[in-house]
Motif scaffolding. Structure first.
Motif, mmCIF file in Angstrom:
data_model
loop_
_atom_site.group_PDB
_atom_site.id
_atom_site.type_symbol
_atom_site.label_atom_id
_atom_site.label_comp_id
_atom_site.label_asym_id
_atom_site.label_seq_id
_atom_site.Cartn_x
_atom_site.Cartn_y
_atom_site.Cartn_z
ATOM 1 N N ARG A 1 14.948 7.300 12.127
ATOM 2 C CA ARG A 1 16.355 6.880 12.043
ATOM 3 C C ARG A 1 16.946 6.739 13.452
ATOM 4 N NH1 ARG A 1 17.715 10.817 8.118
ATOM 5 N NH2 ARG A 1 17.048 9.613 6.325
ATOM 6 N N GLN A 2 16.580 7.695 14.301
ATOM 7 C CA GLN A 2 17.085 7.654 15.677
ATOM 8 C C GLN A 2 16.546 6.444 16.436
ATOM 9 O OE1 GLN A 2 16.310 11.432 17.572
ATOM 10 N NE2 GLN A 2 17.609 12.504 16.106
ATOM 11 N N VAL A 3 15.255 6.187 16.246
ATOM 12 C CA VAL A 3 14.643 5.038 16.913
ATOM 13 C C VAL A 3 15.272 3.739 16.399
ATOM 14 C CG1 VAL A 3 12.486 3.716 17.123
ATOM 15 C CG2 VAL A 3 12.480 6.172 17.491
ATOM 16 N N ALA A 4 15.495 3.672 15.082
ATOM 17 C CA ALA A 4 16.117 2.468 14.512
ATOM 18 C C ALA A 4 17.521 2.287 15.092
ATOM 19 C CB ALA A 4 16.183 2.580 12.988
ATOM 20 N N GLY A 5 18.244 3.391 15.245
ATOM 21 C CA GLY A 5 19.591 3.330 15.811
ATOM 22 C C GLY A 5 19.566 2.852 17.254
ATOM 23 N N GLU A 6 18.603 3.338 18.005
ATOM 24 C CA GLU A 6 18.462 2.915 19.411
ATOM 25 C C GLU A 6 18.166 1.412 19.479
ATOM 26 O OE1 GLU A 6 15.348 5.142 21.303
ATOM 27 O OE2 GLU A 6 15.229 3.805 23.035
ATOM 28 N N ILE A 7 17.226 0.963 18.653
ATOM 29 C CA ILE A 7 16.871 -0.467 18.635
ATOM 30 C C ILE A 7 18.092 -1.300 18.233
ATOM 31 C CG2 ILE A 7 15.487 -2.218 17.427
ATOM 32 C CD1 ILE A 7 13.219 -0.107 17.245
ATOM 33 N N GLU A 8 18.815 -0.838 17.222
ATOM 34 C CA GLU A 8 19.967 -1.599 16.729
ATOM 35 C C GLU A 8 21.039 -1.733 17.818
ATOM 36 O OE1 GLU A 8 21.734 -0.035 13.158
ATOM 37 O OE2 GLU A 8 22.592 -1.992 12.651
ATOM 38 N N GLU A 9 21.305 -0.644 18.536
ATOM 39 C CA GLU A 9 22.302 -0.703 19.615
ATOM 40 C C GLU A 9 21.901 -1.710 20.685
ATOM 41 O OE1 GLU A 9 25.353 0.499 19.778
ATOM 42 O OE2 GLU A 9 24.854 0.995 17.712
ATOM 43 N N LEU A 10 20.617 -1.687 21.040
ATOM 44 C CA LEU A 10 20.141 -2.606 22.075
ATOM 45 C C LEU A 10 20.237 -4.059 21.589
ATOM 46 C CD1 LEU A 10 17.094 -0.475 23.280
ATOM 47 C CD2 LEU A 10 19.202 -0.915 24.566
ATOM 48 N N LEU A 11 19.912 -4.269 20.318
ATOM 49 C CA LEU A 11 20.006 -5.630 19.769
ATOM 50 C C LEU A 11 21.449 -6.113 19.738
ATOM 51 C CD1 LEU A 11 17.443 -5.331 16.838
ATOM 52 C CD2 LEU A 11 17.172 -6.710 18.914
ATOM 53 N N LYS A 12 22.366 -5.207 19.402
ATOM 54 C CA LYS A 12 23.785 -5.592 19.364
ATOM 55 C C LYS A 12 24.259 -6.011 20.751
ATOM 56 C CE LYS A 12 25.464 -3.006 15.386
ATOM 57 N NZ LYS A 12 26.050 -1.743 14.946
ATOM 58 N N ARG A 13 23.766 -5.321 21.766
ATOM 59 C CA ARG A 13 24.117 -5.655 23.146
ATOM 60 C C ARG A 13 23.616 -7.070 23.489
ATOM 61 N NH1 ARG A 13 27.135 -6.178 26.307
ATOM 62 N NH2 ARG A 13 26.827 -6.037 28.538
ATOM 63 N N ILE A 14 22.385 -7.375 23.071
ATOM 64 C CA ILE A 14 21.821 -8.704 23.341
ATOM 65 C C ILE A 14 22.616 -9.767 22.596
ATOM 66 C CG2 ILE A 14 19.785 -10.179 23.009
ATOM 67 C CD1 ILE A 14 18.069 -7.598 23.400
ATOM 68 N N LEU A 15 22.999 -9.450 21.367
ATOM 69 C CA LEU A 15 23.774 -10.391 20.570
ATOM 70 C C LEU A 15 25.132 -10.670 21.224
ATOM 71 C CD1 LEU A 15 23.824 -12.028 17.946
ATOM 72 C CD2 LEU A 15 24.688 -10.009 16.775
ATOM 73 N N GLU A 16 25.770 -9.625 21.731
ATOM 74 C CA GLU A 16 27.046 -9.810 22.441
ATOM 75 C C GLU A 16 26.868 -10.736 23.632
ATOM 76 O OE1 GLU A 16 28.454 -5.934 23.546
ATOM 77 O OE2 GLU A 16 28.697 -5.352 21.449
ATOM 78 N N GLN A 17 25.770 -10.537 24.356
ATOM 79 C CA GLN A 17 25.507 -11.402 25.517
ATOM 80 C C GLN A 17 25.326 -12.844 25.060
ATOM 81 O OE1 GLN A 17 22.056 -9.483 27.153
ATOM 82 N NE2 GLN A 17 23.228 -7.742 27.889
ATOM 83 N N GLU A 18 24.627 -13.026 23.937
ATOM 84 C CA GLU A 18 24.409 -14.393 23.425
ATOM 85 C C GLU A 18 25.719 -15.043 23.016
ATOM 86 O OE1 GLU A 18 21.388 -15.676 21.009
ATOM 87 O OE2 GLU A 18 19.834 -14.740 22.220
ATOM 88 N N LYS A 19 26.622 -14.204 22.480
ATOM 89 C CA LYS A 19 27.916 -14.753 22.038
ATOM 90 C C LYS A 19 28.865 -14.936 23.222
ATOM 91 C CE LYS A 19 28.793 -11.711 18.697
ATOM 92 N NZ LYS A 19 29.322 -11.054 17.477
ATOM 93 N N GLY A 20 28.431 -14.439 24.387
ATOM 94 C CA GLY A 20 29.236 -14.568 25.583
ATOM 95 C C GLY A 20 30.407 -13.604 25.628
ATOM 96 N N VAL A 21 30.237 -12.447 24.958
ATOM 97 C CA VAL A 21 31.315 -11.448 24.965
ATOM 98 C C VAL A 21 31.246 -10.653 26.261
ATOM 99 C CG1 VAL A 21 32.156 -9.338 23.833
ATOM 100 C CG2 VAL A 21 31.304 -11.243 22.466
#
Ligand code: PTR
Length: 150
Positions: free
Chosen positions: A130-150
């Motif tokens: 669960r912790q690893v999934a949470g870590e991966i999810e946070e990192l992916l959200k960061r990449i998604l924000e960058q893609e959206k130009g936030v």
């Protein structure tokens, strides 16, 4: 449409979770992209680990159809971006296929510019997954924000 390839060791824990989480996050954001995953030492066509399946099911994601695959040169060639769980994975890919070095990064480095690894939960408890999934999810959200130009 961009194609993102996640790579770990066995393709039964980290990279299948990354693939499923990324697909859901990008879809939710309405951004088209293709996701796949593979392992550097994937064994046969194994299902995702029961713990990975459980943790993804808690998030409404189904990993039951997943079967592990070994990373091939073709997969790396066809991807726009290759995100690895560890620096060791990254280094191995670059050593094998130096011509693709420009598009191979660790998930941590691509998301946050940090030289860190997503550690292997293999054999760990569901809570560790669960912790690893949470870590991966946070990192992916960061990449998604960058893609959206936030
Ligand atoms: N340790 C496993 C191989 C393995 C390693 C890591 C692992 O996790 P992940 O899919 O996150 O790389 C899965 C499987 C074995 O002995 O066969």
């Amino acid at each position: 449409m961009s194609k993102i390839l996640f790579v770990c060791t066995g393709n039964t824990c980290r990279s299948p979770m990354a693939e499923a989480l990324a697909r859901a996050l990008w879809q939710e954001a309405g951004i088209e992209a293709e996701f796949l995953s593979a392992g550097l030492a994937a064994w046969g066509e194994s299902p995702a680990s029961p713990e990975a399946q459980k943790v993804m099911a808690e998030k409404g994601l189904d990993l039951s159809e997943h079967r592990s695959r070994s990373l091939t040169a073709e997969m790396v060639a066809e991807a726009d971006l290759v995100l690895t769980m560890t620096r060791g994975h990254r280094d191995l890919i670059i050593e094998r296929w130096p011509q693709f070095a420009h598009k191979v990064h660790t998930l941590w480095y691509h998301a946050r510019g940090e030289d860190r690894d997503v550690l292997d939960p293999f054999g760990g408890t569901v809570e560790e997954y669960r912790q690893v999934a949470g870590e991966i999810e946070e990192l992916l959200k960061r990449i998604l924000e960058q893609e959206k130009g936030v």
